[in-house]
Design an enzyme around this catalytic site. Structure first.
Site, PDB file in Angstrom:
ATOM      1  CG  HIS A 163      -1.836  -1.151   1.314  1.00  0.00           C
ATOM      2  ND1 HIS A 163      -1.919  -1.963   2.429  1.00  0.00           N
ATOM      3  CD2 HIS A 163      -2.697  -1.674   0.411  1.00  0.00           C
ATOM      4  CE1 HIS A 163      -2.810  -2.922   2.196  1.00  0.00           C
ATOM      5  NE2 HIS A 163      -3.293  -2.765   0.988  1.00  0.00           N
ATOM      6  CG  HIS A 190       2.489   5.381   6.167  1.00  0.00           C
ATOM      7  ND1 HIS A 190       2.273   5.311   7.528  1.00  0.00           N
ATOM      8  CD2 HIS A 190       1.377   5.957   5.645  1.00  0.00           C
ATOM      9  CE1 HIS A 190       1.074   5.817   7.813  1.00  0.00           C
ATOM     10  NE2 HIS A 190       0.512   6.210   6.679  1.00  0.00           N
ATOM     11  CG  HIS A 192      -1.160   8.317   2.371  1.00  0.00           C
ATOM     12  ND1 HIS A 192      -1.928   7.177   2.290  1.00  0.00           N
ATOM     13  CD2 HIS A 192      -0.800   8.435   3.677  1.00  0.00           C
ATOM     14  CE1 HIS A 192      -2.026   6.624   3.489  1.00  0.00           C
ATOM     15  NE2 HIS A 192      -1.341   7.373   4.354  1.00  0.00           N
ATOM     16  CG  HIS A 215       0.286  10.118   7.375  1.00  0.00           C
ATOM     17  ND1 HIS A 215      -0.815   9.416   6.899  1.00  0.00           N
ATOM     18  CD2 HIS A 215       0.019  11.427   7.151  1.00  0.00           C
ATOM     19  CE1 HIS A 215      -1.698  10.278   6.407  1.00  0.00           C
ATOM     20  NE2 HIS A 215      -1.200  11.496   6.551  1.00  0.00           N
ATOM     21  CB  THR A 301      -6.171   7.581   6.467  1.00  0.00           C
ATOM     22  OG1 THR A 301      -4.790   7.240   6.254  1.00  0.00           O
ATOM     23  CG2 THR A 301      -6.257   8.890   7.243  1.00  0.00           C
TER      24      THR A 301
END
Length: 365
Positions: A163, A190, A192, A215, A301
């Site tokens: 992911h 990590h 996004h 994050h 999230t």
């Protein structure tokens, strides 16, 4: 109405604030033998986002045959051998792992509530839209400055989770101050991002969505014995997540480059390496100004979207180059050896969620 083209993407924005509707249209590459191919539409209406994306399968079919597949076609026409194999592998994965999720149309954020029924009853979800003028200034935040004390061995492993990338570690860390009084410890960080430079960040600030968001996840060691207990506590003091928004700058971010240089070793899902002492310094990824931020109670999230997070979204941003953002999109969401075309993590952000009466505080005037 404003029409703002940017290479292969066009945005149409009507209105302002919560009354704003933004429609982002992204077209695929064109050549002499094909007309414009629309690959995604993102419609934003206040706290609601609706995204329509053309599947990779349909795009590949178009490029090969110069026609668009329609929903009325049978599977024998719609799928070529590679696509059918991809479909079979996904169905097999779902049969063996009913909790499978990703960011696709079929198993992405808009389907998480069906895959995980527990999410449907949750009211205080993240991310959200943040409007500076609507935030409540809290003078006590400035009176309790953040203490972010981490040693050089805090980042110990780098992994492709399928992911995103994830850096974890158990080195010494002591984090407190700001809106919390307990002590927190570093767990992982990590990121996004999106398919293009107009999307990718999870939080939307003053109507602007930036191309990425880092994050840094920490957990409350004062009240909980393990990170898992803190995450599953459904108490807003369990986890504290620091959100750093990403903006595009002309030159590479040299500190972030140290991370990207290792991506060739974690190209595929499940690949993991150990980091040498001091390879990645967490403090060098933090903004210089860590005392200016927005804060609110929210959730993770990603599934299970536990409502156990105190969010800290810094006002200062991190700059990455377009080349560096493109490198992120080369990571794979598939395992090495899977016979699947593409399989890149080119979009891994959750749409914004309703505020539902929550107050967002800011530490600055």
């Amino acid at each position: 109405m404003a029409n703002v083209p940017d290479d292969d993407t066009q945005s149409i924005v009507v209105g302002t604030g919560n009354d704003q509707i933004a429609i982002h249209l992204k077209q695929g590459p064109t050549n002499q033998s094909q007309s414009l191919l629309l690959t995604s539409i993102l419609i934003e209406m206040g706290d609601i986002e609706i995204q329509i994306r053309r599947s990779t399968k349909a795009t590949d079919e178009y490029k090969k045959e110069h026609i668009l597949s329609t929903s009325s076609q049978s599977p024998s026409i719609t799928f070529h051998n590679g696509d059918q194999e991809k479909k079979n592998k996904l169905e097999e994965k779902l049969n063996t792992n009913p909790s499978y999720w990703d960011y696709s149309v079929s198993y992405g954020p808009h389907m998480w509530g069906k895959i995980f029924p527990q999410i449907q009853c949750k009211k205080f979800q993240s991310p959200i839209r943040i409007y500076t003028e609507q935030c409540e200034y809290d003078p006590e935040l400035a009176q309790h400055p953040f203490i972010f004390d981490v040693d050089e061995n805090c980042c110990q492993t780098l992994e492709n989770t399928g992911h995103s990338f994830q850096v974890t570690g158990k080195g010494h860390s002591h984090i407190t101050g700001g809106p919390v009084h307990d002590e927190y410890q570093f767990l992982q960080f990590h990121m996004h991002w999106g398919t293009n430079d107009l999307e990718g960040a999870e939080h939307v600030i003053d109507g602007v969505r930036l191309p990425g968001e880092l994050h840094i996840v920490t957990w409350n060691t004062s009240k909980y014995k393990t990170p898992q207990a803190a995450v599953a506590s459904e108490q807003f003091d369990g986890i504290m997540v620091f959100g750093i928004l990403i903006t595009i700058v002309p030159s590479d971010n040299q500190e972030f480059n140290k991370l990207l240089e290792l991506f060739s070793k974690i190209t595929y899902k499940g690949e993991k390496i150990n980091l040498n002492y001091g390879t990645i310094l967490l403090k060098n990824l933090m903004p210089k100004d860590i005392q200016t931020y927005y804060t609110y109670d929210g959730s993770l999230t990603t599934p299970m979207c536990y409502e156990s997070v105190r969010w800290i979204v810094f006002r200062e941003k991190m700059g990455l180059s377009r080349r560096q953002l493109d490198q992120l999109r080369q990571l794979k969401c598939i395992c090495k050896g899977d016979n699947v075309r593409n399989g890149s993590i080119n979009q891994n952000f959750r749409p914004v969620m309703p505020l539902n009466g929550r107050i967002v505080y800011r530490s600055f005037h």
